[in-house]
Enzyme design. Structure first.
Site, short mmCIF file in Angstrom:
data_model
loop_
_atom_site.label_atom_id
_atom_site.label_comp_id
_atom_site.label_asym_id
_atom_site.label_seq_id
_atom_site.Cartn_x
_atom_site.Cartn_y
_atom_site.Cartn_z
N LYS A 116 0.04 2.75 20.62
CA LYS A 116 1.38 2.17 20.79
C LYS A 116 2.44 3.14 20.24
O LYS A 116 3.53 3.25 20.81
CB LYS A 116 1.49 0.83 20.05
CG LYS A 116 0.69 -0.31 20.67
CD LYS A 116 1.04 -1.63 19.99
CE LYS A 116 -0.06 -2.67 20.06
NZ LYS A 116 -0.08 -3.50 21.23
N GLU A 200 8.31 -2.94 13.80
CA GLU A 200 9.36 -3.29 14.77
C GLU A 200 10.25 -4.36 14.18
O GLU A 200 9.83 -5.12 13.32
CB GLU A 200 8.73 -3.88 16.06
CG GLU A 200 8.05 -2.86 16.92
CD GLU A 200 7.43 -3.48 18.17
OE1 GLU A 200 7.56 -4.70 18.37
OE2 GLU A 200 6.83 -2.71 18.94
N ARG A 293 -4.47 -1.11 33.28
CA ARG A 293 -5.56 -1.79 33.99
C ARG A 293 -4.98 -2.96 34.75
O ARG A 293 -3.79 -3.22 34.68
CB ARG A 293 -6.56 -2.32 32.96
CG ARG A 293 -5.84 -3.17 31.91
CD ARG A 293 -6.76 -3.92 31.00
NE ARG A 293 -6.10 -4.41 29.81
CZ ARG A 293 -5.40 -5.53 29.73
NH1 ARG A 293 -5.23 -6.28 30.78
NH2 ARG A 293 -4.84 -5.90 28.60
P1 ADP Z 1 -1.07 -6.74 21.82
O1 ADP Z 1 -1.28 -5.33 22.32
O2 ADP Z 1 -1.90 -7.03 20.62
O3 ADP Z 1 -1.18 -7.75 22.89
P2 ADP Z 1 1.82 -6.67 22.02
O4 ADP Z 1 2.58 -5.55 21.44
O5 ADP Z 1 1.60 -6.67 23.49
O6 ADP Z 1 0.42 -6.78 21.27
O7 ADP Z 1 2.51 -8.05 21.61
C1 ADP Z 1 1.89 -9.29 21.85
C2 ADP Z 1 2.86 -10.42 21.62
O8 ADP Z 1 3.37 -10.40 20.28
C3 ADP Z 1 4.11 -10.39 22.46
O9 ADP Z 1 3.91 -10.93 23.73
C4 ADP Z 1 5.09 -11.21 21.63
O10 ADP Z 1 4.82 -12.59 21.75
C5 ADP Z 1 4.72 -10.81 20.22
N1 ADP Z 1 5.58 -9.70 19.77
C6 ADP Z 1 5.35 -8.39 19.93
N2 ADP Z 1 6.34 -7.64 19.42
C7 ADP Z 1 7.26 -8.50 18.92
C8 ADP Z 1 8.52 -8.35 18.25
N3 ADP Z 1 9.02 -7.15 17.98
N4 ADP Z 1 9.18 -9.48 17.88
C9 ADP Z 1 8.66 -10.71 18.14
N5 ADP Z 1 7.48 -10.90 18.75
C10 ADP Z 1 6.78 -9.83 19.14
#
Ligand code: ADP
Length: 667
Positions: A116, A200, A293
Site C-alpha cells: 500500500k 492515514e 484481480r
Molecule cells: P484492506 O486492504 O485490508 O481491505 P483497505 O485499505 O481497502 O484495507 O480498507 C478497507 C476498509 O477500511 C475501507 O473500505 C474503509 O471502510 C476502511 N478505511 C480504510 N481507510 C480508511 C480511512 N482513512 N478512514 C476511514 N476508514 C477507512
C-alpha cells in the site's frame, strides 16, 4: 489460443469461472484440497486434481502443487479467482516460467500495487488523489508520531502489506499512538510477514467507492463504472451495488479517469479494481489501494453493463484487444449484491463452519445467485465462510432492492447460522432505500438490524408441531399398511389414540428454553395449544419438507427441515431452529457445563495466556482460538483459579471441546 483453463480456487468463484470457460468452449480443470473432495466446483469441472490437505498453505496456496496439476492436465492457462494466489506476483511469474498463461496482470503490476505504501508513492506521482497521510519508508516512532500530529487525530494505522480488513487500528489521541503502533507492527509482522505501517487521516463514516478497470496488451484501458461497497463489517464488504447512489456524471468521469490513471501508472493488464474512500461531507475521493484481480462483487458490474468480466479476462489473457471502447460501454439499471456468510452476527460475526443440512436459493427474474454449495455441503473451517452471493438487478434501484429483499427472504439455509437475516434487514432498512450509505451503517443502525432474539412465536411452533404430527401419522399409516390388517386400530402407533380427548405433548427447545405444544386430533384436523392460544391446523407434508398448511383457516406454505436433533422452520422469510426434546433425556441434561470453557467453533489454538494454578480476574484473556482467518479470545466468565489447560499452541480443537478448567471463585 487458450484451450484448457485450470481454476486455482474453490467455492463460488471456481464455479463461476468454470461456467464462463465452458460457455467459451474451453476445457476446465479444478483443483481441490482434502476438505473439498465433495465440493461442487470439483464436480462441475471436466477434470479435477487433488492438491493437498485442508490448510490453504498446503493446497490452494501451494504454487508447485497447482503448477504440477496444470502440467498433468495439459492446462495452458490458470485463472486464480480472488484470494489465495490471485495477487501473488511470484506465482504469476512462476506460471510464465512454466509456459502457462496467468489470467491476470503482469507480475510487475501486482508487485507495484502489493505494498500500500509503495502504491501510494506511485499514485502521488501519477496525480491520483490520496487520503492525507504518511506512507514513507522511515518507521521509527518519532517520525510516525510527528506524521500523525501533522495529519491530525483521529488517525488510522494500516499494515502496508495488509488486506482483508486486517491489521487496521484507529487511534484517537496522541497518547495512544505509541502502544497502537507497537501492536500494529507485531500484528503486521505476524500476519503478513512485513512490519511496515502507514498512517492515514481517519475519516468519519466515509463511503467506499471503487472503480472496475480493464486494460489489454494493446494499450487500451477503460473503466466499467463504479461500485459502492460502503456497507461493511470488520472493514469487510457485505453489500455492494452499482452504480453508486447519488453519483453524478461529472464525478463519475473524474473518478473513472483517476482509476484509469492509477492502472496505467503500473502498466496494468486485465481486470482490476481501484478503491477510493470518499468523505461524508464533500465530493472528494481518495485512492486507498488497487486490487489486481477480479473482485467478489464483480457481478453487480456485469449486471449493469451486460458484460461477462471473466470472458473479458480470458480474451485479454489470450492477447485480444478489449471488446469495447470506453464510449461503447453502457450502463443500464441498478444492481445490488449481498454476501451470504456462515457466521453469527450476534457474536461479532464469528464464522460458523459446519454442514449445510439444507440449501435452497431463489430462482426469479433479475436475480442471480453465485454459490459453491448445495444441501449436504460442508463449510470447512479452513477457508473464508462466504457461502453465496445473491445479486438482484432492476431498471431502478428501488426495483433491484425490492427484488433482493424478496430473494433473501426466499433463501433457505439450515445447519449453520448465517447472516441472512442481517442482510435482509439492511436492504430493507429505510436508510438503505434512501441511499444513505457509509461504512458505519451497520454499527449506526445496529439496534434495528440486529434485534435481540425473541422467543419462537405461536405460528412457528404450530408449524413445527404440525409437521411432526403429520410425519408421525405418515409413519403410523406405513406401519399399518405393512401389517396383515391395515385397518386394524391396533396397528396404529406413534402416539395416536382412539380417544380423541387425549392431548399429546410435543416439547421443543427454543434457544435456552423448553416450550410445550399440546396437540389433539379431531375430524377437522389438529387443535394445537401454545401457551394459552389454541390454533386449528392441518395440512400435508411433502418429502422435501414443504408443508402446505391451513392455520386458523388461512392457507400457508412453509418448509420444515429435519436435521440433527431438531428442525428448522422456514416461514415468511425467516428461519427458526427448534430442538426436539426427549423428556427423559431433558431431565438428565443441564449438568456438568459449569466451570468448563469450551471452543466456540472448530479451530486452532493460537495462544495460551494462562497456566494451571494461575488466579484470574473476570474478563481475563485465557486462550485464543484461530479459525477461518480470525482470532477469538476466550475470557474468564468469572474470577477463579485455572485448574487445567487441555491444549497447547498449534493444537486443533473441535467445536465444544473443553479448552481449560476454571475453578470459579477459588481465590
Ligand atoms: P484492506 O486492504 O485490508 O481491505 P483497505 O485499505 O481497502 O484495507 O480498507 C478497507 C476498509 O477500511 C475501507 O473500505 C474503509 O471502510 C476502511 N478505511 C480504510 N481507510 C480508511 C480511512 N482513512 N478512514 C476511514 N476508514 C477507512
Amino acid at each position: 489460443m487458450i484451450k484448457t483453463v485450470l481454476i486455482a480456487n474453490r467455492g463460488e468463484i471456481a464455479c463461476r469461472v468454470i461456467r464462463t470457460a465452458r460457455r467459451l468452449g474451453l476445457r476446465t480443470i479444478a483443483v481441490y484440497s482434502e476438505a473439498d473432495a465433495g465440493a461442487l466446483h470439483v464436480e462441475l469441472a471436466d477434470e479435477a486434481h487433488a492438491i493437498g490437505p485442508a490448510p490453504a498453505r498446503a493446497s490452494y496456496l501451494d504454487s508447485a502443487a497447482i503448477l504440477d496439476a496444470a502440467k498433468r492436465s495439459g492446462a495452458d492457462a490458470i485463472h486464480p479467482g480472488y484470494g489465495f494466489l490471485s495477487e501473488n506476483a511470484d506465482f504469476a511469474a512462476a506460471c510464465a516460467a512454466a509456459g502457462v498463461i496467468f489470467i491476470g496482470p503482469p507480475p510487475a503490476a501486482i508487485r507495484a500495487m502489493g505494498s500500500k505504501s509503495a502504491a501510494k508513492d506511485l499514485m502521488e506521482k501519477a496525480g491520483v488523489p490520496l487520503v492525507p497521510g504518511y506512507h514513507g519508508a522511515a518507521q521509527d516512532p518519532a517520525v510516525l508520531a510527528k506524521a500523525a500530529k501533522a495529519i491530525g487525530y483521529p488517525v488510522l494505522i494500516k499494515a502496508s502489506a495488509g488486506g482483508g480488513g486486517r491489521g487496521m487500528r484507529v487511534v484517537e489521541r496522541a497518547a495512544a499512538l505509541a502502544d497502537a503502533l507497537a501492536a500494529a507492527r507485531r500484528e503486521a509482522e505476524a500476519a503478513f510477514g512485513d512490519p511496515q505501517l502507514l498512517i492515514e487521516k481517519y475519516l468519519a463514516r466515509p463511503r467506499h467507492i471503487e472503480v472496475q478497470v480493464f486494460a489489454d496488451t494493446h494499450d487500451h484501458c477503460i473503466h466499467l463504472f463504479e461500485r459502492d461497497c460502503s456497507i461493511q463489517r470488520r472493514y469487510q464488504k457485505v453489500i455492494e451495488e452499482a452504480p453508486a447512489p447519488g453519483m453524478t456524471a461529472a464525478r463519475r468521469a473524474a473518478i473513472g479517469a483517476a482509476a484509469i490513471a492509477a492502472a496505467r501508472a503500473v502498466g496494468y493488464v486485465g481486470a482490476g479494481t481501484v478503491e477510493f474512500i470518499a468523505p461524508a461531507d464533500a465530493d472528494d475521493f481518495y485512492f486507498m489501494e488497487m486490487n489486481t484481480r477480479l473482485q467478489v462483487e464483480h457481478p453487480v458490474t456485469e449486471a449493469i453493463t451486460g458484460l461477462d468480466l471473466v470472458e473479458w479476462q480470458i480474451r485479454v489473457a489470450d492477447g485480444e484487444a478489449l471488446p469495447l471502447a470506453q464510449d461503447a460501454v453502457t450502463l443500464r439499471g441498478h444492481a445490488v449484491e449481498a454476501r451470504l456468510y456462515a457466521e453469527d452476527p450476534a457474536r461479532d460475526f464469528l464464522p460458523q463452519p459446519g454442514r449445510l443440512e439444507h440449501v435452497r436459493f431463489p430462482v426469479a427474474e433479475g436475480v442471480r445467485v453465485d454459490t459453491g454449495v448445495r444441501s449436504g455441503a460442508v463449510v470447512p473451517r479452513d477457508y473464508d465462510a462466504m457461502i453465496a452471493k445473491v445479486i438482484a438487478w432492476g431498471e431502478t434501484r428501488a426495483v433491484a432492492t425490492a427484488r433482493l429483499v424478496r430473494a433473501l427472504a426466499d433463501t433457505e439455509i439450515a445447519g449453520v447460522r448465517t447472516n441472512r437475516a442481517l442482510l435482509a434487514a439492511i436492504v430493507g432498512h429505510p436508510a438503505f432505500a434512501k441511499g444513505a450509505l457509509d461504512t458505519g451503517f451497520i454499527a449506526h443502525h445496529r439496534a434495528a438490524l440486529l434485534p435481540p432474539p425473541t422467543p419462537a412465536d405461536a405460528r412457528i411452533l404450530a408449524l413445527a408441531t404440525l409437521a411432526r404430527l403429520l410425519e408421525e401419522r405418515g409413519h403410523a399409516h406405513e406401519a399399518a399398511a405393512a401389517t396383515a390388517d391395515p385397518h386394524s386400530p391396533w396397528a396404529h402407533s406413534g402416539g395416536w389414540r382412539l380417544n380423541r380427548e387425549a392431548w399429546q405433548e410435543c416439547l421443543w427447545r427454543d434457544g435456552d428454553s423448553t416450550v410445550a405444544v399440546r396437540a389433539r386430533f379431531s375430524t377437522r384436523g389438529f387443535a394445537l395449544r401454545v401457551a394459552d392460544t389454541t390454533i386449528a391446523a392441518d395440512g400435508a407434508l411433502a418429502a422435501d419438507g414443504v408443508l402446505h398448511a391451513t392455520i386458523d383457516g388461512v392457507r400457508v406454505t412453509a418448509r420444515v427441515v429435519r436435521h440433527g436433533d431438531g428442525v428448522t422452520v422456514f416461514d415468511r422469510g425467516a428461519e427458526r431452529r427448534l430442538g426436539v426434546v426427549d423428556p427423559l433425556l431433558a431431565a438428565a441434561a443441564g449438568e456438568a457445563a459449569a466451570g468448563k470453557l469450551t471452543a466456540p467453533m472448530p479451530g486452532r489454538i493460537a495462544a495460551v495466556r494462562v497456566a494451571p494454578g494461575e488466579h484470574v480476574a473476570r474478563g481475563h484473556a485465557l486462550i485464543v482460538v484461530e479459525a477461518m482467518k480470525m482470532e477469538h479470545t476466550i475470557t474468564a466468565p468469572a474470577a477463579g483459579r485455572i485448574g487445567a489447560v487441555h491444549y497447547r499452541v498449534g493444537d486443533l480443537v473441535d467445536e465444544g471441546a473443553e479448552l481449560l478448567v476454571l475453578e470459579v471463585g477459588v481465590g
